[in-house]
Write an enzyme that holds these catalytic residues in place. Structure first.
Site, PDB file in Angstrom:
ATOM      1  CB  CYS A  80      -0.977  -0.029   1.170  1.00 57.46           C
ATOM      2  SG  CYS A  80      -2.350   1.154   0.991  1.00 57.46           S
ATOM      3  CG  HIS A 167      -3.762  -3.478   3.199  1.00 65.13           C
ATOM      4  ND1 HIS A 167      -2.753  -3.050   4.034  1.00 65.13           N
ATOM      5  CD2 HIS A 167      -4.293  -2.359   2.631  1.00 65.13           C
ATOM      6  CE1 HIS A 167      -2.672  -1.725   3.982  1.00 65.13           C
ATOM      7  NE2 HIS A 167      -3.597  -1.281   3.140  1.00 65.13           N
ATOM      8  CD  GLU A 169      -1.630  -6.009   5.619  1.00 63.06           C
ATOM      9  OE1 GLU A 169      -1.743  -4.785   5.823  1.00 63.06           O
ATOM     10  OE2 GLU A 169      -1.250  -6.491   4.531  1.00 63.06           O
ATOM     11  CB  SER A 221      -8.078  -7.629  34.420  1.00 64.24           C
ATOM     12  OG  SER A 221      -7.815  -8.488  33.319  1.00 64.24           O
ATOM     13  N   GLY A 222      -7.795 -10.738  35.440  1.00 55.05           N
ATOM     14  CA  GLY A 222      -8.428 -12.047  35.392  1.00 55.05           C
ATOM     15  C   GLY A 222      -8.851 -12.442  34.003  1.00 55.05           C
ATOM     16  N   GLY A 223      -8.686 -11.537  33.029  1.00 57.46           N
ATOM     17  CA  GLY A 223      -8.989 -11.878  31.649  1.00 57.46           C
ATOM     18  C   GLY A 223      -7.892 -12.732  31.049  1.00 57.46           C
ATOM     19  CB  VAL A 224      -7.521 -14.183  27.623  1.00 54.45           C
ATOM     20  CG1 VAL A 224      -6.447 -14.975  26.873  1.00 54.45           C
ATOM     21  CG2 VAL A 224      -8.844 -14.919  27.567  1.00 54.45           C
ATOM     22  CG  ASP A 225      -5.163  -9.977  26.809  1.00 57.67           C
ATOM     23  OD1 ASP A 225      -5.193 -10.991  26.081  1.00 57.67           O
ATOM     24  OD2 ASP A 225      -5.778  -8.931  26.539  1.00 57.67           O
ATOM     25  CB  SER A 226      -4.049  -9.870  33.233  1.00 54.20           C
ATOM     26  OG  SER A 226      -5.322 -10.359  33.570  1.00 54.20           O
ATOM     27  CB  THR A 227      -5.117 -15.286  33.042  1.00 51.53           C
ATOM     28  OG1 THR A 227      -6.201 -14.622  33.710  1.00 51.53           O
ATOM     29  CG2 THR A 227      -4.952 -16.681  33.640  1.00 51.53           C
TER      30      THR A 227
END
Length: 517
Positions: A80, A167, A169, A221-227
């Site tokens: 692009c 694009h 991707e 936080s208990g979400g996927v990322d922080s866990t």
């Protein structure tokens, strides 16, 4: 390690390019697009990709590639804005279109090219550009045109230089992964040696070097990322070195605190601190309606509470602050690798002034900041995070505050918590939860007339949001079976007495974002 280097010029899908290359099995990393040649990390680089950008090559402030890059002898692919840079650099002409070419467009080849090996004639590409190449520079040939007869692909006659206007991707582009693999493997000769296991080994080594024996604090936080970050830290460092601080903001989902504590204990957490700070957050948010202000306030209070807990728990000041920031958080906040990305929305763990201070001190670590959500889930699986945790839908750091439009109050949080719990429970009961990337309720700042029994009342309006996506960068509204949608809406209005009406959000991303605020 062999790698493909992606030069970031501020395009929203820049990191997605690197992520797709890694998906192929070739390691890829991103650096600012205007980095001088002598400062580029060229060791092991087999190819270079020039990303897209929100700028025009003729803008005074437009980021520009170092012209010496084309003389390195390393294959280059411009995407692009990247192909327009190549054309401009070699004396071609780029001009604005009368009508922007955006979305799906069929491509037709003007000659054979290794870049399009295995790609059928007339495949559907994905365009997103307002400028186009109107004069191909000397030494280049056109290898593809769009259905609108615009230049869609070029190659140099002697140098290993390629450019495409579309694009590859994004998931909407047919054969996009094939095009990227052709460049990385066929043209650049890179070997498929990168895996999530090798990434885990690398990131653990970097963390040990950076942190040493200093204490670590993860605001979880208990979400996927922080866990997943918690699991990574607990696998990398002795448990006593890792301090996990969970702050119940009063903006959490129903039963969130109890579930988080149980999950973290399962992962081996020993230093786990549960802080109840509902009144603190709700007081700070009183009267605030602007979503950006909400995020900033929540970010500030998070850090204030954290610092107070550090002192109370006698955790040393030199403790590193770990966060579950993903690259999508960074680019939506205009905090991509380069400095030319546009701000879409602020994230509490990216733009908070107090977080910025920690960054300047070099005491913030974000081991997921180069990953997308699906990659984080794969990493979590390697770390032994339970499947039911990894498959949870994303939940924003500011919690219900950005799903309550207008002022946030305890009453509104309770209403939204109940409605959201019904929605999610029903999706699971109907075996729809795992077909959806993210689902949640939004409480709107309006009341609507309704009838309950023989009485007239004014209840809140709840909007249901459910989207399908692969990486969070693009998303479509989930096509609910009508019966399911009607029945779920009826359950919410029947069981949550303050909700009088339910609507369904059918907006895609783009132009909308997944969250409402």
């Amino acid at each position: 390690m062999e790698k493909i280097l992606v030069l970031d010029f501020g395009g929203q899908t820049c990191q997605l390019i690197a992520r797709r290359i890694r998906e192929i099995g070739v390691y890829s990393e991103v650096v600012p697009g205007d980095t001088p040649v002598e400062s580029l990390p060229l060791e092991g680089v087999k190819g270079i990709i020039l990303s897209g950008s929100p700028y025009s090559v003729y803008d005074a402030e437009a980021p520009k590639v170092d012209p010496r890059v084309s003389s390195l002898g390393i294959p280059i692919l411009g995407i692009c804005y990247g192909v327009q840079q190549l054309a401009h650099l070699f004396g071609g002409k780029v001009a604005p279109l009368d009508h922007r070419e955006y979305g799906r467009s069929r491509l037709f080849f003007t000659e054979a090219s290794p870049l399009f090996e295995g790609v059928p004639e007339g495949f559907v590409s994905w365009m997103s550009h307002g400028d186009t190449i109107v004069e191909v520079p000397e030494g280049f040939r056109v290898i593809a045109r769009s259905e609108h007869n615009l230049v869609a692909g070029i190659t140099h006659e002697r140098l290993p230089l390629y450019g495409i206007q579309f694009h590859p991707e994004v998931t909407h582009c047919a054969y996009g992964l094939t095009v990227l693999e052709n460049f990385a493997v066929r043209i650049c000769g890179a070997r498929k040696t990168w895996t999530m296991a090798s990434y885990l080994e690398d990131v653990q080594g970097l963390l040990r070097t950076q942190v040493g024996d200093d204490p670590l604090l993860l605001l979880i936080s208990g979400g996927v990322d922080s866990t997943v970050v918690a699991a990574l830290l607990l696998k990398t460092f002795p448990p006593e070195q890792v301090h996990l601080l969970y702050i119940d903001t009063g903006l959490m989902r129903k039963n969130e605190t109890e579930e988080v504590e149980a999950n973290l204990r399962t992962l081996g957490a020993s230093n786990l601190y549960i802080v109840h700070a509902e009144e603190r957050f709700l007081s700070a948010l009183k009267g605030v309606v602007d979503p950006e202000k909400k995020r900033q306030i929540i970010g500030d209070v998070f850090i204030q509470v954290q610092e107070e807990e550090l002192r109370r728990r006698r955790i040393p000041d030199q403790a590193f602050l770990a966060q579950g920031t993903l690259y999508t958080d960074l680019i939506e906040s205009g905090k991509g690798v380069g400095n030319k990305a546009k701000v879409i929305k602020s994230h509490h763990n990216v733009r908070s002034p107090l977080i910025e201070r920690k960054r300047k001190e070099g005491r913030v670590i974000e081991p997921l900041s180069m990953l997308y959500k699906d990659e984080v889930r794969r990493l979590g699986a390697h770390l032994g995070v339970p499947r039911e945790v990894l498959e949870r839908h994303p939940f924003p750091g500011p919690g219900l505050a950005v799903r309550i439009l207008g002022e946030v109050t305890r009453e509104k949080c309770d209403i939204l918590r109940e409605a959201d719990a019904i929605f999610i429970d029903e999706l699971k009961r109907r075996h729809l939860y795992h077909e959806i990337w993210q689902a949640f309720c939004v409480l709107l700042p309006v009341r609507t007339v309704g009838v309950t029994g023989d009485d007239r009342n004014y209840g809140y309006v709840v909007a249901l949001r459910a989207v399908t996506s692969k990486d969070g960068m693009t998303a479509d509204a989930y096509p609910f079976p009508t019966a399911d949608l009607l029945e779920i809406a009826a359950l919410i209005t029947n069981r949550v007495k303050d909700v009088g009406r339910v609507v369904y959000d059918v907006s895609s991303k783009p132009p909308a974002t997944i969250e409402w605020e």
